[in-house]
Design an enzyme around this catalytic site. Sequence first.
Site, PDB file in Angstrom:
ATOM      1  N   ASP A 152      42.699  41.863  43.376  1.00  0.00           N
ATOM      2  CA  ASP A 152      43.606  42.028  44.969  1.00  0.00           C
ATOM      3  C   ASP A 152      43.921  40.617  44.972  1.00  0.00           C
ATOM      4  O   ASP A 152      42.791  39.621  44.800  1.00  0.00           O
ATOM      5  CB  ASP A 152      42.937  42.001  46.092  1.00  0.00           C
ATOM      6  CG  ASP A 152      42.261  43.488  46.336  1.00  0.00           C
ATOM      7  OD1 ASP A 152      43.486  44.112  45.817  1.00  0.00           O
ATOM      8  OD2 ASP A 152      41.586  44.034  46.687  1.00  0.00           O
ATOM      9  N   ASP A 207      40.112  39.290  38.882  1.00  0.00           N
ATOM     10  CA  ASP A 207      40.000  39.605  40.055  1.00  0.00           C
ATOM     11  C   ASP A 207      41.246  40.180  40.465  1.00  0.00           C
ATOM     12  O   ASP A 207      42.069  40.549  39.406  1.00  0.00           O
ATOM     13  CB  ASP A 207      39.655  38.523  40.996  1.00  0.00           C
ATOM     14  CG  ASP A 207      40.280  39.542  42.456  1.00  0.00           C
ATOM     15  OD1 ASP A 207      39.392  40.497  42.795  1.00  0.00           O
ATOM     16  OD2 ASP A 207      40.647  38.571  43.495  1.00  0.00           O
TER      17      ASP A 207
END
Length: 245
Positions: free
Chosen positions: A21, A19
Amino acid sequence: MPDDKPAPVWSDYAAVLFDLDGVVTPTAEVHMRAWGVMFNAFLASRDQDLAPYTDDDYFAYVDGKPRYDGVRDFLASRGLSLPDGEPADNPALETVCGLGNRKNLAFNEVLARDGVTAYPGSIDLLNHLAAIRMPLAVVSSSANAPSVLAAAGLSDRFLTVVDGRVAADLGLPGKPAPDTFLHAAEVLGATAATSVVIEDAVSGVRAGAAGDFALVIGVDRGAGSQILLDAGADLVVPDLQELVP
């Protein structure tokens, strides 16, 4: 090592799916601020006595999800609903897509003004994985992933980026469904059984668990270690530096 689990032996795997952020870059904080500005202005405009948006709402309803899903889920938490509208909706419109686009404007303004610097521990892990020639992907619900990677100087670190726009173009459901992670693994020539998912959001951890990935690592940037473990993480660390041999 947190949770008394050994660090991964990276050579045991064929791909690592990050991922973005909150895992590679601290842009989750920018997202949180942008959501807060947008939602609280919207709530204040309603002729109702509604509880304001808080950081707890971000983790409960928004974090890691496709943008419009986050709008719907937060509004539902306040007993509200709006027409979906269209992705091309003007940000001034009071539709799900309009509010999502309003938030996106705020995010891009902050990114353009302040830039972004990746977490040092994440860079250390990326350097180690590059040294052993591990295929890497970013799997992000955000449509802003390419611009964030460019701002952080990391565009060349990942063989593929599966973001919100890619998911929409391919008709892939977003997290907590595992489809975007499964697609990224396939692009890298790997499978769920040979890939690692690294996530900071409950929805992303659930996606990794639902896809039966070989290893799901949670990064606790505020969601809570036990919450991430309960969502299906095999291991939770406070920073990716913990995973560098």
